[in-house]
Design an enzyme around this catalytic site. Structure first.
Site, PDB file in Angstrom:
ATOM      1  N   GLY A 250      23.983   2.117  14.005  1.00  0.00           N
ATOM      2  CA  GLY A 250      22.599   1.877  13.604  1.00  0.00           C
ATOM      3  C   GLY A 250      21.636   2.029  14.763  1.00  0.00           C
ATOM      4  O   GLY A 250      20.530   2.577  14.606  1.00  0.00           O
ATOM      5  N   ASP A 251      22.038   1.564  15.944  1.00  0.00           N
ATOM      6  CA  ASP A 251      21.197   1.720  17.135  1.00  0.00           C
ATOM      7  C   ASP A 251      21.043   3.193  17.490  1.00  0.00           C
ATOM      8  O   ASP A 251      19.972   3.644  17.910  1.00  0.00           O
ATOM      9  CB  ASP A 251      21.810   0.960  18.314  1.00  0.00           C
ATOM     10  CG  ASP A 251      22.134  -0.482  17.979  1.00  0.00           C
ATOM     11  OD1 ASP A 251      21.311  -1.119  17.290  1.00  0.00           O
ATOM     12  OD2 ASP A 251      23.200  -0.963  18.387  1.00  0.00           O
TER      13      ASP A 251
END
Length: 300
Positions: A250-251
């Site tokens: 997600g990052d």
């Protein structure tokens, strides 16, 4: 310039084994040290994509020195705040069948250290981007995100917020440029996890009404959906590949989105590059490199 803030960085000790057997001696097949924390992950992938940025946060002890040195060796600029006591945490990530994580607590961040961070952020200039992500250490006030955003409001700084429930909702009145909840986190906010694209788009639109400009919703293997501030809705699946790692995907998507938007100003391209970056990390043992990201981008 992009600045990322990680309140509780970590050295991630990652081990690969056939299967975890509790109560027995488990011997590793391979192992690695990675530099963790959501903001640090964003900084790492941005740097891999050639986007200059500065990683901020709090470090302590010999583990903090090892983390800072490791980031410098990767060519990542840092401006950490050093705490007088404690140790930067070590997280153990076991890859053997199902992923198992043992996450450390980390050092105490006191009010003096927080003021030092705020003083550093006061130096940001119009056009800069501030990425704040992850959870808040127990010693800090639950409204620390809100304190930071309120202090920097109306200064022409773009905010990116990637966190959960109350922390995310408290940031919405400050009109963040981008938020990136996943579909499960939408369920926590709205009381019911959205299932269909229509339901996800409806939730994203409500978050926009509360102040968010662009809402990027990740859905693991089901892809992602972006509702942008220009009224566009963009839906992408995931490229083909074997999932090896869920940490940092997600990052990486946030980093890829920012890199794509800064390059072109086009939200569709930013979404594609974000998807490629997130998928490349999911298909890797650690965070993705530029080569893997750009190869997957060609398939989207």
């Amino acid at each position: 310039m992009i600045y990322t803030v990680t309140f509780n960085p970590a050295l991630d000790y990652v081990v690969w084994i056939d299967a975890l057997r509790p109560g027995e001696i488990n011997r590793t097949q391979s192992e690695a040290i990675q530099y963790g924390g959501k903001g640090i992950n964003v900084s790492t992938v941005l740097s891999a994509l050639g986007v200059e940025n500065v990683a901020l946060g709090f470090l302590a002890g010999f583990t903090g020195r090892a983390l800072e040195e490791g980031l410098h060796n990767l060519g990542i600029r840092t401006d950490f705040i050093w705490l007088p006591e404690g140790l930067t945490r070590i997280n153990v990530k076991v890859k053997g069948g199902a992923e198992t994580e043992i996450n450390g607590q980390g050092p105490t961040v006191g009010p003096t250290a927080l003021r030092t961070l705020q003083d550093k952020l006061d130096r940001l200039e119009p056009g800069d981007i501030l990425v704040i992500s992850g959870s808040v250490p127990a010693a800090l006030s639950h409204d620390v995100y809100e304190q930071i955003l309120a202090r920097l409001e109306d200064r022409g700084i773009q905010f990116v917020v990637d966190t959960t429930r109350n922390l995310l909702c408290s940031a919405l009145p400050y009109h963040p440029f981008l938020i990136k909840p996943n579909n499960l986190e939408l369920g926590e906010i709205f009381g019911k996890a959205p299932v269909t694209d229509t339901e996800i788009r409806h939730c994203a639109a409500q978050l926009q009404e509360k102040g968010a400009r662009n809402v990027l919703v990740s859905m693991a293997g089901d892809g992602s959906l972006l509702v942008d501030e220009r009224g566009g809705c963009h839906r992408l699946g995931v490229p083909k590949g074997k999932v090896r790692n869920s940490v940092g995907a997600g990052d990486s998507m946030v980093a890829g989105f920012l890199a794509g938007w800064l390059e072109t100003g086009d939200y569709s391209y930013a979404h594609r590059l974000g998807t490629a970056a997130g998928s490349a990390t999911a298909f890797s043992d650690g965070l993705a490199d530029r080569e893997k990201i750009m190869a997957l981008l060609k398939t989207l």
